[in-house]
Design a protein around this motif. Structure first.
Motif, mmCIF file in Angstrom:
data_model
loop_
_atom_site.group_PDB
_atom_site.id
_atom_site.type_symbol
_atom_site.label_atom_id
_atom_site.label_comp_id
_atom_site.label_asym_id
_atom_site.label_seq_id
_atom_site.Cartn_x
_atom_site.Cartn_y
_atom_site.Cartn_z
ATOM 1 N N ARG A 126 10.005 -3.140 -8.037
ATOM 2 C CA ARG A 126 10.467 -4.060 -7.003
ATOM 3 C C ARG A 126 11.776 -3.587 -6.381
ATOM 4 N N GLN A 127 12.702 -3.182 -7.264
ATOM 5 C CA GLN A 127 13.991 -2.695 -6.746
ATOM 6 C C GLN A 127 13.794 -1.464 -5.878
ATOM 7 N N LEU A 128 12.917 -0.582 -6.346
ATOM 8 C CA LEU A 128 12.624 0.631 -5.603
ATOM 9 C C LEU A 128 12.116 0.278 -4.206
ATOM 10 N N LEU A 129 11.174 -0.691 -4.156
ATOM 11 C CA LEU A 129 10.574 -1.079 -2.882
ATOM 12 C C LEU A 129 11.634 -1.644 -1.934
ATOM 13 N N PHE A 130 12.417 -2.638 -2.440
ATOM 14 C CA PHE A 130 13.302 -3.349 -1.520
ATOM 15 C C PHE A 130 14.626 -2.649 -1.271
ATOM 16 N N ARG A 131 15.100 -1.845 -2.229
ATOM 17 C CA ARG A 131 16.420 -1.240 -2.053
ATOM 18 C C ARG A 131 16.365 0.193 -1.562
ATOM 19 N N VAL A 132 15.242 0.858 -1.790
ATOM 20 C CA VAL A 132 15.167 2.269 -1.396
ATOM 21 C C VAL A 132 14.137 2.505 -0.299
ATOM 22 N N GLU A 133 12.881 2.168 -0.621
ATOM 23 C CA GLU A 133 11.810 2.539 0.309
ATOM 24 C C GLU A 133 11.868 1.740 1.611
ATOM 25 N N LEU A 134 12.058 0.423 1.505
ATOM 26 C CA LEU A 134 12.065 -0.400 2.711
ATOM 27 C C LEU A 134 13.184 0.001 3.675
ATOM 28 N N TYR B 66 3.191 1.892 7.042
ATOM 29 C CA TYR B 66 2.651 2.695 5.937
ATOM 30 C C TYR B 66 3.186 4.124 5.999
ATOM 31 N N VAL B 67 3.095 4.726 7.187
ATOM 32 C CA VAL B 67 3.572 6.108 7.339
ATOM 33 C C VAL B 67 5.066 6.175 7.013
ATOM 34 N N GLY B 68 5.809 5.161 7.471
ATOM 35 C CA GLY B 68 7.237 5.117 7.172
ATOM 36 C C GLY B 68 7.495 5.111 5.677
ATOM 37 N N MET B 69 6.729 4.312 4.949
ATOM 38 C CA MET B 69 6.897 4.224 3.494
ATOM 39 C C MET B 69 6.575 5.554 2.833
ATOM 40 N N LEU C 60 0.836 -1.202 0.000
ATOM 41 C CA LEU C 60 0.000 0.000 0.000
ATOM 42 C C LEU C 60 0.871 1.252 0.000
ATOM 43 N N GLY C 61 1.931 1.216 0.802
ATOM 44 C CA GLY C 61 2.808 2.383 0.886
ATOM 45 C C GLY C 61 3.530 2.623 -0.420
ATOM 46 N N HIS C 62 3.942 1.535 -1.080
ATOM 47 C CA HIS C 62 4.650 1.641 -2.354
ATOM 48 C C HIS C 62 3.741 2.239 -3.414
ATOM 49 N N LEU C 63 2.490 1.754 -3.427
ATOM 50 C CA LEU C 63 1.540 2.246 -4.426
ATOM 51 C C LEU C 63 0.946 3.587 -4.025
ATOM 52 N N GLY C 64 1.075 3.924 -2.723
ATOM 53 C CA GLY C 64 0.492 5.175 -2.255
ATOM 54 C C GLY C 64 -1.017 5.122 -2.211
#
Lengths: 278, 223
Positions: free
Chosen positions: B133-141, B111-114, B52-56
């Protein structure tokens, strides 16, 4: 000691016996485990038996349904008393919490060395689970409403102090200096500048504290002063579904109503915040 | 003072430690319940929050679920579950209630963190040609980890508290010592149980505090 500790849950063999063989049975103790000692949650049964009950009537009470209009109409007084007790306990504890929290937050704002211990103390208090908190207060208060109020005061206090302090700290330094430049003394600065500006944060804390208190009052059923929690507790012991569901729903309704009420109050007393948003 | 002394005597009495209702078994039950339910709720809440956080999307849900969780009394949920078919399998109501109350803080914080990850960083990562996927696991997470872990901490403390109340509805754990004490009208036993619960909760909180201090700086949020 072994064996005696088994409270609450009943063996599946007991089934889910419809607790009521007539409208007179009320929240009786049908099949409930014998409760010993000073554990006496008030179990009120309306004594309204219209003569001998011969055959169990086929209404929603007898069928032990979750949603039951007959329950609402026959137990109106019991429900009303529980709601009143619930509201009293909540209101009293949040009010006392507020009265204690305000000076604590102001002191913690004024003197940095007070802030550390106050925040650490409130964190520790908040970490202790409610049931344990009530139990720790047992030697001091006995089985009284005072015990529930004292326990809830400690929780409200925590939430209120943190939010008040955050609100006071968020007052911009320039604003404080401007007020001083206008010749405000420390008391006037606090009352007319800092506290009003901290109001939105304080009200947010008050709303969280109130909603939490409404939900935590139910645990007071362990000492017999739990408002709607008493009904949930006795309903659990008798497998009385309508009573448990009704009391739970009422509890959530009280929380939501209190939250909306405080939100309304906040809008009224901080008109500038509303103007900002518009 | 005499009550405290009596509680201490109760705690140190070796007869109260072994057995089904003994302190050791209750302590273990509490620990297992807390750990298992924390893992379960993380497995449920974190993937949802990250996606949800990734997709906003679903922000209102993720944030408001915490307020809802606060308004619903734990005790009421436990009893309601006990009276449903879930109540028939042993610790079922306890586990379900524990997970239900641990999910909101996890979901909201993750969610707020993302969402609080710097948009500029996200756009830079996109510009470098990172896939979603890379964005989610390497940057946002990694960047949202501090808040996410704070959510885990809140959930853990919440779990300890809820597991205690579960005893009121017949669940296992340290709370059973308290309820048994009430049923036996034994104030020392009640206070002893409460002390055990309080110390357990504070130890959990302290463990997270220590872990946070020991963690590498990027996981702490640069405070």
């Amino acid at each position: 000691m072994p064996g005696s500790a088994r409270s609450g849950r009943k063996t599946p063999g007991a089934g889910a016996p419809p607790p009521l063989t007539g409208t007179a049975a009320g929240a009786g103790e049908t099949g409930a485990p014998t409760r010993t000692g000073h554990h006496n949650a008030p179990i009120r049964s309306p004594d309204r038996c219209n003569g001998p009950v011969t055959a169990p009537p086929d209404d929603c009470l007898a069928r032990n349904e979750w949603i039951c209009g007959a329950y609402l109409s026959t137990r109106r007084q019991v429900l009303f008393d529980a709601v009143v007790q619930h509201l009293q306990l909540t209101f009293l504890s949040v009010l006392i919490g507020l009265i204690i929290a305000l000076p604590l937050a102001v002191l913690a704002r004024r003197w940095r060395w007070v802030a550390g211990p106050v925040l650490a103390g409130t964190t520790i208090l908040y970490t202790i689970p409610s049931l344990a908190m009530f139990s720790l207060l047992l030697p001091l208060y006995g089985l009284s409403a005072g015990l529930v109020v004292a326990g809830l005061v400690l929780y409200s206090l925590t939430l209120l102090v943190r939010n008040l302090l955050a609100g006071l700290r968020a007052v911009p330094e320039e604003t404080r200096q401007a007020a001083r430049g206008l010749g405000h003394g420390p008391v006037r600065l606090l009352l007319t500048v800092e506290l009003p500006l901290a109001l939105p944060a304080a009200m947010a804390g008050l709303r969280i504290a109130t909603v939490s208190a409404v939900s935590l009052v139910t645990v007071g059923a362990i000492v017999g002063f739990g408002g709607l929690g008493n009904l949930i507790y006795s309903g659990m012991n008798t497998y009385f579904k309508a009573q448990v569901l009704t009391a739970s729903v009422l509890c959530v309704l009280i929380a939501v109503a209190a939250d909306l009420l405080l939100l309304g109050v906040q809008r009224l007393i901080t008109p500038w915040a509303r103007a900002d948003r518009a | 003072m005499s009550t405290l002394a009596a509680s201490w005597d109760w705690l140190t009495d070796p007869a109260h430690w072994p057995g089904e209702d003994g302190i050791r078994h209750r302590l273990l039950q509490h620990l297992v319940l807390t750990v298992v339910c924390l893992l379960l709720s993380c497995l449920i809440a974190l993937p949802v929050a990250l996606v949800l956080g990734h997709l906003g999307k679903g922000g209102a849900l993720a944030v408001n679920i915490s307020n809802v969780g606060r308004a619903v009394p734990t005790f009421a949920v436990l009893v309601l579950l006990l009276l449903t078919p879930v109540g028939r399998w042993g610790e079922g109501p306890t586990v379900v209630a524990l997970v239900l109350f641990a999910v909101p803080p996890l979901l909201t914080n993750a969610y707020v963190g993302m969402r609080e990850v710097d948009r500029g960083v996200v756009q830079a990562a996109r510009g470098m040609g990172m896939t979603g996927r890379q964005l989610l696991f390497r940057v946002e997470l990694p960047l949202s980890l501090p808040l996410l872990l704070n959510g885990v901490r809140i959930a853990a403390v919440q779990l300890v508290a809820t597991a205690t109340i579960a005893a009121l509805a017949g669940g296992g754990g340290l709370g059973r010592i308290i309820t048994a004490g009430f049923n036996l009208a034994s104030t020392p036993m009640v206070v002893a149980g409460a002390l055990l619960v309080a110390v357990f909760a504070l130890l959990v909180e302290a463990a997270f505090e220590v872990a946070e201090r020991l963690a590498p700086k990027w996981a702490r949020g640069g405070r």
